[in-house]
Design an enzyme around this catalytic site. Sequence first.
Site, short mmCIF file in Angstrom:
data_model
loop_
_atom_site.label_atom_id
_atom_site.label_comp_id
_atom_site.label_asym_id
_atom_site.label_seq_id
_atom_site.Cartn_x
_atom_site.Cartn_y
_atom_site.Cartn_z
N GLU A 130 55.80 17.67 54.36
CA GLU A 130 55.27 19.04 54.68
C GLU A 130 53.84 18.82 55.45
OE1 GLU A 130 56.35 23.09 53.17
OE2 GLU A 130 55.18 22.41 51.31
N GLU A 144 61.68 21.10 46.62
CA GLU A 144 61.14 22.21 46.06
C GLU A 144 62.26 23.13 45.28
OE1 GLU A 144 57.70 20.77 48.48
OE2 GLU A 144 60.05 21.10 48.90
#
Length: 266
Positions: free
Chosen positions: A120, A140
């Site tokens: 990210e 995730e």
Amino acid sequence: MGGTEHLTVQREGATLVLTLNRPEAKNALSLPMLVGLYDGWLAADEDDTVRSVVLTGAGGCFCAGMDLKALAGKGMEGEQYRDRMAADPDLHWKAMLRHHRPRKPVIAAVEGHCVAGGTEILQGTDIRIAGASATFGLFEVKRGLFPIGGSTVRLPRQIARTHALEMLLTGRPYSAEEAAGIGLIGRVVPDGTALEQALAVAGQINACGPLAVEAVKASVYETAELTETEGLAAELKRGWPVFATDDAKEGARAFAEKRPPVYRRA
């Protein structure tokens, strides 16, 4: 020079090198690391002698994401920085480049794991160089979580949607070669040389006119979601004033005199 116990700051000429420095935890994001990162971005923005930033990780690893022990409620190191978070609840998003875009070009030098929150943060950088054994991925969903660092928005804008959705929805790891193939990173280099290569690219950027470099970067991001007509108008507004700067005149003189230019940000 700044920094914290989990984030080191060094100068390499006109380049500021920010190193995620928690190798015993694969540089998992901690409060001291986030505070150090945010301060590093601000330092680069505010110091006109800094012309580029390199982001890397210590111990042969980039970043394995958020400290899941902290997320599970077992505390997070760096309680002395809690007041910083209280004063600016957005600090962690700025540190991860979700809510902050540095003025100067940011080059990622990746070795080892660059997964979850590491991938990210990567999406907030401008140029990405990785060692051959680097690993990428957004894990995730495999943990019942959401990649809330910006990936569901940014990733489909940076790589083809089919690749973005596969990465987001499968939670599987990607090799450096595969990451380069889908456009997530720009270059794969021999293991252990990513930082060296990133500094070389930074040196090439540093030799260019800093006002021009910053204006070009700003224009690319400002026009990304505009129509072509709107984008061209915005580009002209951003780029035309650069031609009137002393830097532009110096660039022309240096070219005519066949010498390296000496830019002064004017």
